[in-house]
Enzyme design. Structure first.
Site, short mmCIF file in Angstrom:
data_model
loop_
_atom_site.label_atom_id
_atom_site.label_comp_id
_atom_site.label_asym_id
_atom_site.label_seq_id
_atom_site.Cartn_x
_atom_site.Cartn_y
_atom_site.Cartn_z
N GLU A 24 -48.94 -45.52 -29.72
CA GLU A 24 -48.28 -46.75 -30.21
C GLU A 24 -46.95 -47.00 -29.52
O GLU A 24 -46.60 -48.15 -29.24
CB GLU A 24 -48.10 -46.68 -31.73
CG GLU A 24 -49.41 -46.69 -32.50
CD GLU A 24 -50.30 -47.88 -32.20
OE1 GLU A 24 -49.78 -48.99 -31.96
OE2 GLU A 24 -51.53 -47.71 -32.20
N HIS A 27 -47.57 -48.83 -26.23
CA HIS A 27 -47.77 -50.28 -26.41
C HIS A 27 -46.42 -50.98 -26.54
O HIS A 27 -46.16 -51.99 -25.87
CB HIS A 27 -48.59 -50.57 -27.67
CG HIS A 27 -50.04 -50.25 -27.58
ND1 HIS A 27 -50.89 -50.77 -26.63
CD2 HIS A 27 -50.82 -49.47 -28.38
CE1 HIS A 27 -52.12 -50.32 -26.83
NE2 HIS A 27 -52.10 -49.51 -27.89
#
Length: 124
Positions: A24, A27
């Site tokens: 995450e 990203h």
């Protein structure tokens, strides 16, 4: 299925925290580098696992090997090229997974080789 024994859970907790957080974070990092302030504004540009973990998805990942994290919010309108920006942001997580897997492979290989050398040296 990974299994419900205590040893598997103890091993899988740190692996899951590192994997979900790295995925995450990647990203968010790429989106931020492309000009989107959203991940940083939402506190997702951090390596603190608490910012990325979905309670149900994390528990399932630890117990079954399948789960999810909270998706990082992005706003593609900040990208110069929306399609390219979304593609780069989307691929960042899986690419981070591959990099982490390769790093784990190198570390594991080094540990196995070191233990084999120690065993050989001690038996001589």
């Amino acid at each position: 299925m990974v299994g419900f024994n205590l040893i598997n859970i103890i091993i899988n907790v740190p692996i899951t925290l590192i994997a979900l957080t790295g995925h995450e974070f990647a990203h968010g990092w790429v989106s931020t580098k492309l000009g989107d302030p959203t991940p940083e504004r939402e506190g997702r540009l951090t390596l603190n696992p608490l910012a990325h973990l979905d309670p149900v998805g994390t528990l399932l990942m630890i117990l079954t090997g399948f789960g999810w994290a909270k998706p990082v919010g992005v706003n593609p309108s900040y990208y110069k090229d929306t399609k390219k920006g979304m593609a780069l942001t989307a691929i960042a997580g899986p690419l981070a997974n591959l990099i982490m897997a390769f790093a784990a492979l190198l570390i594991t290989t080094h540990m196995v080789m070191t233990l084999a050398l120690l065993k050989t040296a001690m038996s001589a």
